[in-house]
Every structure is written in structure tokens, then in C-alpha cells.
Design a protein around this motif. Structure first.
Motif, PDB file in Angstrom:
ATOM      1  N   LEU A  75       0.829  -1.201   0.000  1.00  0.00           N
ATOM      2  CA  LEU A  75       0.000   0.000   0.000  1.00  0.00           C
ATOM      3  C   LEU A  75       0.864   1.251   0.000  1.00  0.00           C
ATOM      4  O   LEU A  75       0.605   2.208  -0.750  1.00  0.00           O
ATOM      5  N   ALA A  76       1.891   1.250   0.822  1.00  0.00           N
ATOM      6  CA  ALA A  76       2.768   2.423   0.917  1.00  0.00           C
ATOM      7  C   ALA A  76       3.509   2.676  -0.388  1.00  0.00           C
ATOM      8  O   ALA A  76       3.701   3.827  -0.788  1.00  0.00           O
ATOM      9  N   THR A  77       3.925   1.611  -1.059  1.00  0.00           N
ATOM     10  CA  THR A  77       4.642   1.788  -2.328  1.00  0.00           C
ATOM     11  C   THR A  77       3.695   2.068  -3.488  1.00  0.00           C
ATOM     12  O   THR A  77       4.104   2.646  -4.500  1.00  0.00           O
ATOM     13  N   GLY A  78       2.420   1.665  -3.349  1.00  0.00           N
ATOM     14  CA  GLY A  78       1.475   1.874  -4.437  1.00  0.00           C
ATOM     15  C   GLY A  78       0.798   3.226  -4.423  1.00  0.00           C
ATOM     16  O   GLY A  78       0.337   3.700  -5.468  1.00  0.00           O
ATOM     17  N   HIS A 101       0.282   9.556  -9.052  1.00  0.00           N
ATOM     18  CA  HIS A 101       0.720   9.891 -10.418  1.00  0.00           C
ATOM     19  C   HIS A 101      -0.429   9.735 -11.408  1.00  0.00           C
ATOM     20  O   HIS A 101      -0.614  10.574 -12.294  1.00  0.00           O
ATOM     21  N   TRP A 102      -1.212   8.680 -11.242  1.00  0.00           N
ATOM     22  CA  TRP A 102      -2.350   8.471 -12.130  1.00  0.00           C
ATOM     23  C   TRP A 102      -3.377   9.584 -11.977  1.00  0.00           C
ATOM     24  O   TRP A 102      -3.934  10.070 -12.961  1.00  0.00           O
ATOM     25  N   LEU A 103      -3.634   9.979 -10.733  1.00  0.00           N
ATOM     26  CA  LEU A 103      -4.590  11.060 -10.502  1.00  0.00           C
ATOM     27  C   LEU A 103      -4.111  12.364 -11.131  1.00  0.00           C
ATOM     28  O   LEU A 103      -4.896  13.130 -11.694  1.00  0.00           O
ATOM     29  N   ALA A 104      -2.807  12.607 -11.020  1.00  0.00           N
ATOM     30  CA  ALA A 104      -2.263  13.829 -11.615  1.00  0.00           C
ATOM     31  C   ALA A 104      -2.356  13.808 -13.133  1.00  0.00           C
ATOM     32  O   ALA A 104      -2.622  14.838 -13.770  1.00  0.00           O
TER      33      ALA A 104
END
Length: 273
Positions: A51-54, A60-63
């Protein structure tokens, strides 16, 4: 006398601090619950490191989803209308089927007592299979398209709505029903004129709830080829087209919010004394 009282208090305090049957039972229950969640944590594959790494990847996808794509808004509107139509027809069909089944599955008014338990078991089977699974089966049976979604929604909602209707009937006041029956009226006449008016607002409110629920649930039926906006949602995910995906999600949220407000307003009107 004082020494006996002191001894009794001492014994009571020792008992409180000792391992009484209630305390042992409490700690056993705590241990069982803890073991259950430890096993569930392992079976669910919960991994906080992943979770922390994802999360940065998700950020990035949201941006990259901004600005949204607006050139296909008419297509998305058509697919959302298709989704709403699927939910509306499926819920209406399920409600029409649920009313007679609820009568059979109500212990206090069923005309066929021998079918009470089979009817309940049948409804439990329909409730136990999600509309997503039903839609998947009907895609194989009738082909791709929203008709498979309508059938999937109708079958699952049939079981759920009929069970709730039957529960309302079993908890209803049967005084007017029995009074009409005492005049020599038939069972179904008494149900129509003495029982239905009493529980109709609750049944309509329940139907609106399922319509609202099915509109939200049917947005993902397109993932299995059952039509609606879900198909466009899946296509955008497969292509990693996040601006397009953002537009679809935003339109779904707008429509669901508006329908939720409309449903809440109608339910308040129905239960108003």
C-alpha cells in the motif's frame, strides 16, 4: 463479627481478582476473535508495504487524469442512460415478481403453508448470488448487451425485495385483515384492501432503495459485457486512459448523487404521516 465481615470482603476481592468462569469465558472469546482476524488478515493478503509503495503510483495516475477528456461526453451520457434504464427495468420486474412471492413466503398470510420454507429457500438462493454473477451467466446465455444486465439485476433484486416485503408483512398489524376476512371476503381480497394499504408506503420506499442501489451497482456490470457505462469504464482502465476515466467517474458521481437526492425526497414523501 468484624473479623467475619473482613474475611468475607477479602474472599470477595480474591474472587474478583481470580479466574472466575465469566472472566475465563470472556478471555476465550477475545482469543477466538483475535485468532479469526489474524487468519483473515493472512487470507486477505493485507500488505501495508504494498500500500505504501502503491500510493505514489496512484497519485501519479490522478495527476495525469487532469484535464479530463470532454469530447466523448455525449457517448458517456448515452451509456449512463443505458445503465439507469437497466436498473429501472430490472428493479421494476423484480418488484412485480416479489409481491406474489412475498405473500407465499409470509408465514401469517401464506395461502400455501407447505410452500413457506421452499419459498424462503428460493429467495435466499437468489439473494446469495450477486447480480454481477447473474449478469455473467446471462451474457453467456443471451449474449453481450444491457439485456443480460437487466436479467442479472432482476433475479438478485427479486430475492432481496421479496424477502424484505415478506418481513414487512409478517410484522404488520393483521387486525384489519382479519376483520375483512370475518365478513366472508376471500384471502386475496382482504390482502388487497386491508393489508396492502398499510404496508404500501414501506414497500414503495424499499423499492426506491433497491432502484437507487441497482443504479450504483449496474455501473460495473459492463465489465462482464452487460452494457452500460461499465464497458466504457473498463475500456479506459485497460488503455490506462486516465483523463477519459476521470470524466466517466465524475459523470457517474453526478448522476448517482442527483438520483440519491431524488430518492431521498420521494421516500420522505412516502413516509410522511
Amino acid at each position: 463479627m468484624a473479623s467475619r465481615a473482613e474475611q468475607a470482603l477479602a474472599d470477595l476481592e480474591a474472587t474478583r481478582r481470580g479466574f472466575t468462569a465469566e472472566r475465563v469465558r470472556f478471555w476465550i472469546i477475545c482469543a477466538v476473535v483475535l485468532a479469526f482476524y489474524m487468519v483473515s488478515w493472512d487470507l486477505a493478503g493485507v500488505d501495508l508495504h504494498k500500500l505504501a509503495t502503491g500510493l505514489p503510483k496512484l497519485g501519479h495516475w490522478l495527476a495525469s487524469a487532469w484535464p479530463p477528456k470532454l469530447d466523448e461526453v455525449p457517448l458517456f451520457a448515452l451509456r449512463i442512460a443505458e445503465t439507469v434504464a437497466m436498473a429501472a427495468i430490472g428493479t421494476t420486474l423484480a418488484t412485480l415478481l416479489a409481491i406474489p412471492m412475498a405473500i407465499v413466503a409470509s408465514r401469517n398470510i401464506t395461502p400455501l403453508p407447505g410452500l413457506y420454507y421452499p419459498a424462503r429457500w428460493f429467495l435466499n438462493a437468489l439473494r446469495g448470488i450477486d447480480s454481477f454473477v447473474f449478469a455473467l451467466l446471462f451474457v453467456a446465455a443471451v449474449g453481450l448487451g444491457p439485456f443480460a444486465g437487466v436479467l442479472g439485476i432482476a433475479l438478485h433484486t427479486w430475492g432481496s425485495a421479496a424477502k424484505l416485503f415478506a418481513d414487512h408483512v409478517e410484522n404488520a398489524n393483521l387486525g384489519p385483515f382479519e376483520a375483512v376476512r370475518a365478513t366472508g371476503a376471500g384471502r386475496f381480497t382482504a390482502i388487497a384492501y386491508a393489508l396492502v394499504p398499510d404496508i404500501l408506503p414501506v414497500m414503495l420506499s424499499t423499492t426506491l432503495f433497491w432502484l437507487e442501489f441497482n443504479i450504483r451497482a449496474s455501473t460495473v456490470l459492463g465489465v462482464v459485457g452487460a452494457g452500460g457505462i461499465g464497458q466504457e469504464l473498463k475500456n479506459s482502465m485497460d488503455l490506462l486512459d486516465f483523463p477519459r476515466l476521470f470524466t466517466i467517474i465524475a459523470m457517474i458521481l453526478i448522476v448517482v448523487t442527483l438520483l440519491d437526492q431524488l430518492s431521498s425526497w420521494l421516500r420522505k414523501r412516502l413516509i410522511r404521516p
